[in-house]
Write an enzyme that holds these catalytic residues in place. Structure first.
Site, PDB file in Angstrom:
ATOM      1  N   GLY A   1      14.321  50.295  97.399  1.00 57.78           N
ATOM      2  CA  GLY A   1      14.338  49.453  98.604  1.00 57.78           C
ATOM      3  C   GLY A   1      13.920  50.059  99.856  1.00 57.78           C
ATOM      4  N   LEU A   2      12.998  49.474 100.684  1.00 60.92           N
ATOM      5  CA  LEU A   2      12.494  49.937 102.067  1.00 60.92           C
ATOM      6  C   LEU A   2      13.635  49.977 102.905  1.00 60.92           C
ATOM      7  CD1 LEU A   2       9.065  48.382 102.185  1.00 60.92           C
ATOM      8  CD2 LEU A   2       9.560  50.686 102.671  1.00 60.92           C
TER       9      LEU A   2
ATOM     10  N   HIS B   1      19.339  44.051  95.732  1.00 54.33           N
ATOM     11  CA  HIS B   1      19.052  44.775  94.518  1.00 54.33           C
ATOM     12  C   HIS B   1      18.466  43.903  93.473  1.00 54.33           C
ATOM     13  CE1 HIS B   1      22.958  46.847  95.932  1.00 54.33           C
ATOM     14  NE2 HIS B   1      22.365  47.839  95.660  1.00 54.33           N
TER      15      HIS B   1
ATOM     16  N   ARG C   1      27.285  47.769 102.590  1.00 54.06           N
ATOM     17  CA  ARG C   1      28.174  48.225 103.492  1.00 54.06           C
ATOM     18  C   ARG C   1      28.446  46.947 104.254  1.00 54.06           C
ATOM     19  NH1 ARG C   1      28.502  53.891 103.893  1.00 54.06           N
ATOM     20  NH2 ARG C   1      27.130  54.352 102.178  1.00 54.06           N
TER      21      ARG C   1
END
Ligand code: PAF
Length: 281
Positions: free
Chosen positions: A149-150, A37, A189
């Protein structure tokens, strides 16, 4: 960093910057921030005078079997990280502010084709929830650019398609995936993984790199995908899907396609991990 939780305060600050002719970049998040992030915030600074971020755990993008109540909420730590990254404004609305009529009475954004399949199939309604919240946040913040984000490759295609189809005057900046030294893609996650599971999880990316290498000499996509899924399972994960696709349309790859993406999702312990690798043949 200024933090606001109402639409009025947000709009006032944005209007103030607009009057000064400043360029605004936006980084929407669901919090539980990690270095991935922060790399989005850093990119955002390169494209604008002011960087706005949001933290909103969006109920509309969670499925009925997905436990939104247990989604990690780490607001104090997130604020420290955003402050250290020189974020100018943070918007932290509650669900009542975003969906005052409730989810069932909310106008939604459905992006066809790219929302189907892969995570769209495993998580019905997920991309409708993502497109709706991102559209709503774009209308509130009215940024010049927004960074994504990719890592969430299908999400990025959904947002780019929405921006194009709805003629939104916002430039979408894709930002490279941040990885642990093991190759594991950084994700909120990963907090669900034990140390042993993190070692196992790194094999998702390793297997995908193997597929990418094979693609230079073998374009039997179905055979490669099936083999890779078996390899991921043999490492102690449960493959949700692994597909080789056209990098833009996300349709299953055809032998004439030159720009490909390998998309994969796998369960490891309590976490459902996703990753992708683009391959130009
Ligand atoms: O990628 C995320 O964190 C979320 O899907 C987003 C884009 C912030 C929308 O809730």
């Amino acid at each position: 960093m200024k933090t606001v939780d109402t639409i009025n305060e947000l709009r006032q600050q944005i209007a103030n910057w607009r009057q000064q002719g400043l360029k605004i970049a936006f980084v929407p998040t669901m919090g539980n921030l990690h270095d991935g992030h922060i790399s989005l915030i850093k990119q955002a600074h390169k494209h604008a005078d002011k960087v706005v971020s949001s933290i909103f755990v969006n109920p509309m993008q969670f499925g009925v079997n997905e436990d939104i109540d247990n989604y990690p909420r780490t607001m104090a730590a997130d604020i420290k990280k955003l402050t250290a990254a020189n974020t100018n404004l943070l918007f932290t609305p509650t669900p009542d502010i975003i969906y005052p009529k409730g989810l069932d009475n909310q106008t939604c954004v459905d992006v066809p084709n790219v929302s189907n399949g892969y995570c769209g199939e495993s998580r019905p309604g997920h991309f409708r929830g993502v497109a709706t919240i991102v559209c709503k946040l774009f209308n509130l913040v009215q940024p010049d650019v927004a960074c994504f984000g990719l890592k969430d490759y299908q999400q990025l295609q959904v947002i780019e398609t929405m921006v194009e189809d709805l003629s939104m005057a916002i430039e979408i900046i894709p930002v490279a995936t941040m990885r642990e030294p093991s190759g594991l893609a950084m994700s909120s996650r990963n907090n669900y993984l034990t140390a042993a599971e993190k070692t196992i999880a790194a094999n998702l990316n390793k297997t995908m790199l193997w597929v990418a290498e094979q693609l230079t000499s073998n374009t039997n996509f179905n055979e490669l995908s099936a083999k890779a899924a078996q390899m991921i399972n043999a490492h102690g994960m449960k493959t949700d899907y692994l597909h080789i696709c056209h990098a833009k349309t996300l349709n299953p790859a055809q032998s004439k396609d030159k720009h490909l993406v390998i998309l994969a999702a796998a369960h490891c312990g309590k976490a459902r991990l996703i990753d992708n690798i683009t391959v130009n043949l």
